[in-house]
Design a protein around this motif. Sequence first.
Motif: not given
Length: 394
Positions: A133-134, A136-143, A147
């Motif tokens: 899931y994202d 931190n709500n920065d629009g990126k799914l970084e794992n 995240d």
Amino acid sequence: MNKIFFTLSMLSAGFLFSQSHSQKKTELTFATYNVSMESENYSPRGTKGNSEQILIHELNSGNNAQIKNIAQIIQTVRPDVILLNEFDYIKNPKLGVKAFVKNYLKVAQGGAKAIDYPYYYYSTVNTGQPSPYDLNNDGKLENFGSDAWGFGMYPGQYAMVLLSKYPIDVKAVRTFQNFKWKDMPEPLLTKKADGSDWYSKEAWAQFPLSSKSHWDVPVQVGEKTVHILASHPTPPSFDGDEDRNGKRNHDEIRFWKDYISDNSASYIYDDKGVKGGLAANSQFVIMGDQNASPVEGNAIKEGIQSLLTSPKVNSDFTPASKGGAEYTPENPFGINHTAFWRMRADYVLPSKLGFKFINSGVFWPAKGEPMSELVEKRESSSDHRLVWVKVVLE
């Protein structure tokens, strides 16, 4: 010679360590120390491929200056039980905790006497564990990073290890790594500016409370059992107006307040599914870098305040140091600081039941005093200081 005289004078004053006056009484020193022994401390932060392998290499060498200084500090204070925060999770103990004991603690450092810890406990943590899931709500799914279920660039970063001179009842250890935040009654919910939920329903359903883990580790001292309650809540920083980390920090600290209470722990379950908190009339010591102060910083102070004011916790004393007072002379709370960034963050809190308080302190010598070079800079040892409390087991 000056170092020897200084150390002896502290010993005679009971500042660091003294022998029991009665063979019938057991004196114990408990300590917590955020040692900054995570791999990014030894390589450029953000380097691709960083992992616990870097710490494994440093532990095997026996020659890392920072770790040698950490060992000397531990050898000087000589705690019976010590929690090490920010010690990367290394699955094989021969490469991790045993290597630290063998190659550093059991080797005399800087004139201090070697020390052995035949018993230890460590386990997995949530830092660096990827989420889908994202968060931190920065629009990126970084794992990884923000995240991950607990902030970390690789699984097991910023983990923890407990060392003990006394046997640990490993089979009776309770861990709460997977306890869901949503299952705490009235958790501090994180909201967006428009009032909607910060976390998606799917993420919130799986979100663990612990940014690392919470452990209840029973240590056997003769016929007595002392429960070491160990944790390392997330810093209440590195977020935005939503204060998602501040709220998690508060509730991670609240967990222990509820766990030791007689009537607020029924909601708690451990990683084996066993429900409930600590048994009534248990002796315990709460240890760890709580990343919160009751009087300073940007944490939600009610969290740490509620723990310190628990009727079961002995908080009648506050560990202090000359070095902390000197480092921030204009601040009346400086004498109690446990981190070079000027705050009391690290705690050793024994239960009122079963202990008689003797002394406490923060290892932070003032400039010019012996061993002050061990804490002169962040890279000398850590950005935190070792905190210790000495008690008589009753």
